[in-house]
Design a protein around this motif. Structure first.
Motif, mmCIF file in Angstrom:
data_model
loop_
_atom_site.group_PDB
_atom_site.id
_atom_site.type_symbol
_atom_site.label_atom_id
_atom_site.label_comp_id
_atom_site.label_asym_id
_atom_site.label_seq_id
_atom_site.Cartn_x
_atom_site.Cartn_y
_atom_site.Cartn_z
ATOM 1 N N ALA A 263 0.661 -1.022 0.283
ATOM 2 C CA ALA A 263 0.109 -0.041 -0.257
ATOM 3 C C ALA A 263 0.845 1.249 -0.097
ATOM 4 N N ALA A 264 2.104 1.137 0.859
ATOM 5 C CA ALA A 264 2.631 2.420 0.870
ATOM 6 C C ALA A 264 3.688 2.574 -0.496
ATOM 7 N N GLY A 265 3.632 1.687 -0.449
ATOM 8 C CA GLY A 265 4.686 1.478 -2.629
ATOM 9 C C GLY A 265 4.070 2.243 -3.833
ATOM 10 N N LEU B 47 12.337 15.236 -8.471
ATOM 11 C CA LEU B 47 12.155 14.594 -7.062
ATOM 12 C C LEU B 47 12.996 15.001 -5.983
ATOM 13 N N PRO B 48 12.198 15.660 -5.028
ATOM 14 C CA PRO B 48 12.813 15.690 -3.870
ATOM 15 C C PRO B 48 13.596 15.008 -3.062
ATOM 16 N N PRO B 49 15.171 14.787 -2.745
ATOM 17 C CA PRO B 49 15.665 13.879 -2.341
ATOM 18 C C PRO B 49 15.622 14.483 -0.057
ATOM 19 N N LEU C 162 11.536 1.048 -4.914
ATOM 20 C CA LEU C 162 10.206 0.904 -5.529
ATOM 21 C C LEU C 162 9.172 -0.233 -5.145
ATOM 22 N N ARG C 163 8.126 -0.234 -5.169
ATOM 23 C CA ARG C 163 7.271 -1.106 -4.475
ATOM 24 C C ARG C 163 6.304 -1.026 -5.110
ATOM 25 N N GLY C 164 5.696 -2.432 -5.877
ATOM 26 C CA GLY C 164 4.345 -2.021 -6.085
ATOM 27 C C GLY C 164 4.203 -2.692 -7.780
ATOM 28 N N ALA D 188 1.933 11.310 4.506
ATOM 29 C CA ALA D 188 1.981 9.353 3.319
ATOM 30 C C ALA D 188 3.310 8.762 4.370
ATOM 31 N N HIS D 189 3.780 10.221 4.492
ATOM 32 C CA HIS D 189 5.215 9.276 5.285
ATOM 33 C C HIS D 189 4.771 8.537 7.118
ATOM 34 N N THR D 190 3.761 8.188 7.045
ATOM 35 C CA THR D 190 2.517 7.441 8.157
ATOM 36 C C THR D 190 2.932 6.217 8.020
ATOM 37 N N VAL D 191 3.398 5.863 7.097
ATOM 38 C CA VAL D 191 3.018 4.609 6.214
ATOM 39 C C VAL D 191 4.046 3.966 5.589
ATOM 40 N N GLY D 192 4.488 2.496 5.836
ATOM 41 C CA GLY D 192 5.888 2.493 4.829
ATOM 42 C C GLY D 192 6.817 2.564 5.290
ATOM 43 N N ARG D 193 8.663 2.374 4.824
ATOM 44 C CA ARG D 193 9.316 1.543 5.207
ATOM 45 C C ARG D 193 10.603 2.679 4.440
ATOM 46 N N SER D 194 12.108 3.205 5.052
ATOM 47 C CA SER D 194 12.933 3.513 3.998
ATOM 48 C C SER D 194 14.169 2.795 4.459
ATOM 49 N N HIS D 195 14.876 2.374 3.562
ATOM 50 C CA HIS D 195 15.946 1.477 3.272
ATOM 51 C C HIS D 195 17.215 2.341 4.283
ATOM 52 N N CYS D 196 18.067 2.254 5.097
ATOM 53 C CA CYS D 196 19.028 2.742 5.875
ATOM 54 C C CYS D 196 19.709 4.049 5.050
ATOM 55 N N THR D 197 20.310 3.302 4.240
ATOM 56 C CA THR D 197 20.732 4.420 2.867
ATOM 57 C C THR D 197 20.568 5.347 2.634
ATOM 58 N N SER D 198 19.081 6.086 3.197
ATOM 59 C CA SER D 198 18.063 7.476 3.310
ATOM 60 C C SER D 198 18.806 7.827 3.375
ATOM 61 N N PHE D 199 18.991 7.729 4.971
ATOM 62 C CA PHE D 199 19.231 8.464 6.207
ATOM 63 C C PHE D 199 20.630 8.143 7.016
HETATM 64 C C1 HEM Z 1 10.413 16.410 0.587
HETATM 65 C C2 HEM Z 1 8.986 15.569 0.164
HETATM 66 C C3 HEM Z 1 9.518 14.078 -0.594
HETATM 67 C C4 HEM Z 1 10.667 13.522 0.276
HETATM 68 C C5 HEM Z 1 12.202 13.964 -0.099
HETATM 69 C C6 HEM Z 1 10.347 12.135 0.010
HETATM 70 C C7 HEM Z 1 11.538 11.063 0.754
HETATM 71 C C8 HEM Z 1 11.553 9.869 0.813
HETATM 72 C C9 HEM Z 1 12.398 8.813 1.065
HETATM 73 C C10 HEM Z 1 13.689 9.250 0.552
HETATM 74 C C11 HEM Z 1 11.573 7.611 1.169
HETATM 75 C C12 HEM Z 1 12.772 5.993 1.333
HETATM 76 C C13 HEM Z 1 12.463 5.340 0.511
HETATM 77 C C14 HEM Z 1 13.730 4.568 0.764
HETATM 78 O O1 HEM Z 1 14.221 4.268 1.133
HETATM 79 O O2 HEM Z 1 13.074 3.036 0.200
HETATM 80 C C15 HEM Z 1 10.406 7.912 1.168
HETATM 81 C C16 HEM Z 1 9.318 7.249 0.896
HETATM 82 C C17 HEM Z 1 7.460 6.992 1.425
HETATM 83 N N1 HEM Z 1 7.730 8.542 0.411
HETATM 84 FE FE1 HEM Z 1 7.787 9.755 0.802
HETATM 85 N N2 HEM Z 1 9.418 11.930 0.288
HETATM 86 C C18 HEM Z 1 8.540 13.296 -0.085
HETATM 87 C C19 HEM Z 1 7.739 13.236 -0.436
HETATM 88 C C20 HEM Z 1 6.135 12.058 -0.317
HETATM 89 C C21 HEM Z 1 4.850 11.942 -1.105
HETATM 90 C C22 HEM Z 1 4.685 13.941 -1.163
HETATM 91 C C23 HEM Z 1 4.307 10.817 -0.976
HETATM 92 C C24 HEM Z 1 3.057 10.917 -1.499
HETATM 93 C C25 HEM Z 1 2.092 11.563 -1.125
HETATM 94 C C26 HEM Z 1 5.159 10.378 -0.527
HETATM 95 C C27 HEM Z 1 5.079 8.976 0.032
HETATM 96 C C28 HEM Z 1 5.679 7.748 0.434
HETATM 97 C C29 HEM Z 1 5.792 6.309 1.274
HETATM 98 C C30 HEM Z 1 4.228 5.731 0.836
HETATM 99 C C31 HEM Z 1 6.505 5.979 0.887
HETATM 100 C C32 HEM Z 1 6.736 4.604 1.615
HETATM 101 C C33 HEM Z 1 7.416 3.931 1.004
HETATM 102 C C34 HEM Z 1 7.336 2.499 0.620
HETATM 103 O O3 HEM Z 1 7.438 1.881 1.664
HETATM 104 O O4 HEM Z 1 7.551 1.641 -0.419
HETATM 105 N N3 HEM Z 1 6.644 10.776 -0.169
HETATM 106 N N4 HEM Z 1 9.952 9.536 0.463
#
Ligand code: HEM
Ligand SMILES: *[C@@H]1O[C@H](CO)[C@@H](O)[C@H](O)[C@H]1NC(C)=O
Ligand SMILES: *[C@@H]1O[C@H](CO)[C@@H](O)[C@H](O)[C@H]1NC(C)=O
Ligand SMILES: *[C@@H]1O[C@H](CO)[C@@H](O)[C@H](O)[C@H]1NC(C)=O
Length: 328
Positions: free
Chosen positions: A57-59, A161-163, A98-100, A191-202
């Protein structure tokens, strides 16, 4: 007014209306030509979520965002690289995170079997993002549809895409470039309330923040300790590129808890932490942290806005028959 003038006016009016109609996305767009379109996508999202991987879902929500910010919501994120072209999905910003993608493929295969050449990959992404929000107990929205698929996907364009290293000024600019306000950004970042991040992202925040401090001082020390335990360095001082942490304590639930995490300095990404550093974004963080319903409703609205960025409509682009490949 004589009759011919009236006639010309009516003609002009009708023509304008026709143009508008073909250029605007419409809720229920597939009602006549593929009435099961939305339910087929829904079934594939549910199947993946309930029987395979809740993280899907997060993906899928992120896939829609990454599609829309690069060349508009045109399904370009789904295109595979070819010997002559490195596509968006193989850029560092996407890559292994990327997932999904397979859920989209399965939905597309069923849609082609049910109504060949009708439903765009870009619309499948928009439906799947809405379904993923509902399935994680968020509030959904009627999806305006009628997007067409693009025929170009370039890894180099993912600079839009913003890093995760961006500060609030830089992120705000990246959203403004796409016609979204700073408020839209704060809402969408929930949206970052769901899902995961790779450690390398932070991991820079944990181990080599600056020449003088290894650890980001803005990170809650206990949370930093926890993250280090999840993202350990190996003997050579490297991090496993596949290691991940969940974004917050309820990674499959759409709620406002991420805003409380931001206030508590317990978020993994610099780009989320920096919402504390600006008085406007900080007050929105506090507002959404204190009212879950308000965030859920505003999130739905902001997603609809995001899903209209740079869309192709009418006869522009194409309806891809395989979301990974541009039509021959
Ligand atoms: C400044 C804007 C944003 C930045 C810098 C950002 C950056 C990131 C990064 C680094 C991750 C982790 C990826 C990984 O390492 O696996 C992530 C995950 C995620 N982002 Fe963002 N994001 C931004 C905005 C958004 C927006 C606008 C949405 C959707 C409306 C979003 C939805 C998600 C979701 C759902 C995940 C989890 C993905 C997963 O679990 O597979 N993000 N984001
Ligand atoms: C539905 O099919 C008809 C006939 O092929 C076509 O003219 C029309 O544009 C299609 N509408 C949609 C929404 O795909
Ligand atoms: C954000 O980063 C840019 C580029 O590094 C810098 O010029 C700017 O001063 C920073 N803004 C804030 C508020 O830290
Ligand atoms: C939360 O937001 C909703 C929707 O905007 C509003 O109706 C409600 O009154 C708010 N609740 C509180 C406690 O402020």
């Amino acid at each position: 007014m004589n009759l011919s003038v009236l006639f010309v006016m009516v003609m002009l009016y009708t023509m304008c209306f026709q143009v508008l109609k073909t250029q605007q996305l419409q809720v229920g767009f597939y009602r006549t030509n593929c009435s099961n379109a939305e339910s087929i996508v829904r079934q594939e999202v549910e199947r993946a979520f309930f029987f395979d991987d809740k993280g899907i879902a997060a993906g899928l929500i992120r896939l829609h965002f990454h599609d829309c910010f690069v060349r508009g919501c045109d399904g370009s994120v789904l295109i595979d690289s070819t010997p002559n072209n490195v596509a968006e999905k193989d850029s560092p910003a996407n890559g292994i995170s990327l997932r999904g993608l397979d859920v989209i493929d399965r939905a597309k295969a069923r849609l082609e079997a049910a109504c060949r050449g009708v439903v765009s990959c870009a619309d499948i992404l928009a439906f799947a993002a809405r379904d993923s929000t509902e399935i994680t107990k968020g509030i959904g929205w009627p999806v305006p549809a009628g997007r067409r698929d693009g025929r170009v996907s370039l890894a180099a364009e993912t600079v839009a895409l913003p890093p995760p290293t961006f500060n609030v000024t830089q992120s705000t600019q990246a959203f403004a470039n796409k016609g979204l306000s700073q408020k839209d950004m704060v809402i969408l970042l929930g949206a970052h309330t769901v899902g995961r991040s790779h450690c390398t992202s932070f991991s820079k925040r944990l181990y080599n923040f600056s020449p003088t401090t290894s650890q980001d001082p803005s990170l809650d020390p206990f949370f930093a300790w926890f993250l280090k335990s999840q993202c350990p360095l190996d003997g050579q001082g490297n991090i496993d590129p596949n290691s991940v942490v969940q974004m917050n304590r309820s990674p499959n639930l759409q709620d406002n808890s991420y805003y409380a995490d931001i206030s508590a300095h317990r978020v993994v990404l610099t780009s989320d932490e920096t919402l504390n550093s600006n008085s406007q974004t900080l007050s929105l963080v506090n507002e959404y942290a204190s009212n879950n319903t308000k965030w859920l409703i505003d999130f739905a609205g902001a997603m609809v806005k995001m899903s209209k960025i740079g869309v192709l409509t009418g006869t522009a682009g194409e309806i891809r028959s395989n979301c990974r490949v541009i039509n021959p």
